[in-house]
Design an enzyme around this catalytic site. Structure first.
Site, PDB file in Angstrom:
ATOM      1  N   LYS A 175     -26.384  12.948 -30.453  1.00  0.00           N
ATOM      2  CA  LYS A 175     -25.247  12.030 -30.476  1.00  0.00           C
ATOM      3  C   LYS A 175     -24.489  12.140 -29.163  1.00  0.00           C
ATOM      4  O   LYS A 175     -23.888  13.170 -28.868  1.00  0.00           O
ATOM      5  CB  LYS A 175     -24.271  12.352 -31.618  1.00  0.00           C
ATOM      6  CG  LYS A 175     -23.205  11.264 -31.802  1.00  0.00           C
ATOM      7  CD  LYS A 175     -21.981  11.759 -32.526  1.00  0.00           C
ATOM      8  CE  LYS A 175     -20.967  12.368 -31.577  1.00  0.00           C
ATOM      9  NZ  LYS A 175     -20.342  11.376 -30.663  1.00  0.00           N
ATOM     10  N   GLU A 250     -20.678  25.010 -24.926  1.00  0.00           N
ATOM     11  CA  GLU A 250     -20.044  25.083 -23.616  1.00  0.00           C
ATOM     12  C   GLU A 250     -18.775  24.249 -23.697  1.00  0.00           C
ATOM     13  O   GLU A 250     -18.818  23.060 -24.023  1.00  0.00           O
ATOM     14  CB  GLU A 250     -20.978  24.583 -22.514  1.00  0.00           C
ATOM     15  CG  GLU A 250     -22.202  25.451 -22.298  1.00  0.00           C
ATOM     16  CD  GLU A 250     -21.887  26.889 -21.919  1.00  0.00           C
ATOM     17  OE1 GLU A 250     -20.772  27.136 -21.410  1.00  0.00           O
ATOM     18  OE2 GLU A 250     -22.739  27.767 -22.146  1.00  0.00           O
ATOM     19  N   CYS A 284     -15.408  20.204 -16.405  1.00  0.00           N
ATOM     20  CA  CYS A 284     -15.031  21.485 -16.991  1.00  0.00           C
ATOM     21  C   CYS A 284     -14.975  22.579 -15.933  1.00  0.00           C
ATOM     22  O   CYS A 284     -14.329  23.610 -16.135  1.00  0.00           O
ATOM     23  CB  CYS A 284     -15.979  21.866 -18.108  1.00  0.00           C
ATOM     24  SG  CYS A 284     -17.714  21.906 -17.640  1.00  0.00           S
ATOM     25  N   GLU A 383      -6.069  23.510 -20.116  1.00  0.00           N
ATOM     26  CA  GLU A 383      -6.928  22.566 -19.412  1.00  0.00           C
ATOM     27  C   GLU A 383      -6.291  21.176 -19.406  1.00  0.00           C
ATOM     28  O   GLU A 383      -5.965  20.629 -20.454  1.00  0.00           O
ATOM     29  CB  GLU A 383      -8.303  22.511 -20.078  1.00  0.00           C
ATOM     30  CG  GLU A 383      -9.312  21.702 -19.287  1.00  0.00           C
ATOM     31  CD  GLU A 383     -10.705  21.766 -19.889  1.00  0.00           C
ATOM     32  OE1 GLU A 383     -11.679  21.876 -19.126  1.00  0.00           O
ATOM     33  OE2 GLU A 383     -10.821  21.706 -21.132  1.00  0.00           O
TER      34      GLU A 383
END
Length: 482
Positions: A175, A250, A284, A383
């Site tokens: 997906k 991750e 990231c 983040e």
């Protein structure tokens, strides 16, 4: 004309059983629809897993070089279509043409790389303690794997999960993120054209809460690989491991670049700016903290501000930095900019949306630099996922290293220094899965392991290179005394 995509299940292109669809739009011009996709259901996801399960034995029995030949042909097809895939990626995700073209090429290279690795798959031979015994290992596929991938590298990340999974004899249900799924679906188009047997690889588009959850929890799934947000990643990990599945996640990063007093300040500013503002900060591994020695702090701030202000913003076909991918991502970045100002950081440049006709209603934000940031500020700990850099002043190398490690994340980190001893200590002591010397935090080689420490990863299995193969295989030890 709006492109229309379908799910790919058991070798057939098909609509969702819901007959419902969703649209992707251009973040540089949100009124423009790019493509339409099936808004799939649990039943669609289950069908993809069941197709993969049915195909698994035959695909595992296919000689590895034969599997590699299909990957190689798919890579060639992707290479031939690089220009149109680059355009699609830019229009759905917002990257510049240069960034999008580089990402498409990376997917091509990944498929070629794992195609060649199929020639070396196998096990190892060991010396037995007794006579007339052959002692060796064989590597077998894990089985059916579910892949859930993000929007920020919409073809590279699917490629680096999909290629090693197929190379090692696993079958796949995937997906992609709803925001920019087009280039991921195109990977399956290339595999189909390359002759992949039906059911070996399947892709279903739709929401993570239904399609993604079904792929993670289905009883026929043996392994799950997820890249995305920490919140969702932890739920995926808990759900998959509760069912006894092999899992890798991750997740996010809060990546530092330490700037030593021995560094060339102009070079350091170029390195930091490239890591902070490339791909609109939506990586990231993006540098979001510059940790700078007090002796060069003021000079560095001036230099990195100049770098930020030299970046031309606009649509990806002709400018240096494109828009953020969605309105919600833009709002999140602007919220963090407001939080930083409230915390007492000094806004040196940027901080808002650019004015001008070329920006229209696009999701643009200026490259932003904050100075006078303390490492306990939210802007230094959380983040942001946008082009926002926090510059933190430190007294010495020890302070810089401690500050670099003083976050919950540990994905990528770099140091800019002319002191080799500092560089060696940094590599030894920094708490990050990727450590770089005199280089930006972004940018990865495809043939070496990638993964993080702490909240950046499940710390179970690495991706890419031989590590990518390790996740998708399981060893069997054979004692042959025939």
């Amino acid at each position: 004309m709006t492109a229309r995509y379908q799910n790919y299940v058991s070798g057939e292109w098909t609509d969702s059983e819901t007959n419902e669809t969703f649209e992707s739009t251009d973040p540089a011009a949100p009124a423009e629809v790019v493509a339409e996709y099936p808004d799939s259901s649990v039943a669609d996801a289950n069908a993809a897993v069941e197709a993969a399960a049915e195909a698994q034995d035959d695909w595992a029995d296919t000689p590895a070089p034969e599997r590699g030949a299909i990957l190689r042909e798919a890579a060639s097809i992707l290479a031939d279509r690089k220009a149109e895939l680059t355009e699609l990626l830019t229009r759905e995700e917002g990257k510049t043409h240069a960034e999008a073209g580089g990402e498409v090429q990376r997917a091509v290279d990944i498929f070629y790389y794992y195609a060649e690795k199929t020639r070396d798959l196998g096990g190892s031979v060991k010396s037995a303690s007794g006579p007339r015994t052959n002692l060796y290992t064989v590597d077998e596929p894990v089985g059916v794997v579910s892949l859930v991938t993000p929007w920020n590298y919409p073809i590279a990340i699917p490629a680096w999960k999909l290629a090693p999974a197929l190379a090692t004899g696993n079958t796949v249900a995937m997906k992609p993120a709803k925001v920019a799924p087009g280039v991921a679906v195109e990977l399956f188009e290339a595999l189909d054209e390359a002759g992949l047997p039906e059911g070996v690889a399947n892709v279903v588009t739709g929401p993570g809460s239904t399609v993604g959850d079904a792929l993670v929890t289905h009883e026929d799934v043996d392994a799950v690989s997820f890249t995305g947000s920490g919140k969702v990643g932890h739920m995926v990990y808990d759900s998959a491991t509760d069912d006894g599945k092999r899992v890798q996640t991750e997740l996010g990063g809060k990546n530092p670049t330490v700037v030593s007093d021995s560094a060339d300040v102009e070079e350091a500013a170029e390195i930091v700016a490239a890591g902070a503002f490339g791909v609109t900060g939506q990586a990231c591994t993006a540098c979001s903290r510059a940790i700078v020695h007090t002796d060069v702090y003021d000079e560095f701030v001036d230099a990195v501000v100049a770098e930020a202000e030299s970046i031309e913003i606009g649509p990806g076909d002709e400018y240096d930095m494109g828009p953020q991918v969605t309105e919600s991502e833009l709002e999140g970045t602007l919220d963090y900019i407001g939080i930083a100002e409230d915390e007492g950081a000094t806004l040196e440049t940027g901080g808002g949306q650019p004015d001008g006709e070329r920006f229209g209603d696009g999701y643009y934000v200026e490259p932003t630099v904050f100075s006078d940031v303390e490492n306990d500020f939210r802007i230094a700990q959380e983040e942001v996922f946008g082009p926002v850099l926090a510059v933190i002043e430190v007294e010495d190398f020890e302070d810089g290293l401690e500050t670099a490690n003083d976050v919950d994340y540990g994905l990528s980190a770099s140091i800019v220094t002319d002191d080799h001893t500092e560089a060696e200590r940094f590599v030894d002591e920094v708490e990050a899965g990727v450590a770089k010397i005199n280089a930006k935090t972004t940018g990865l080689e495809l043939h070496v392991p990638f993964g993080g420490f702490k909240q950046s990863s499940s710390e179970t299995w690495r991706e890419q290179g031989d590590a990518g193969i390790d996740f998708y295989t399981i060893e069997k030890t054979v004692y042959d005394s025939f």
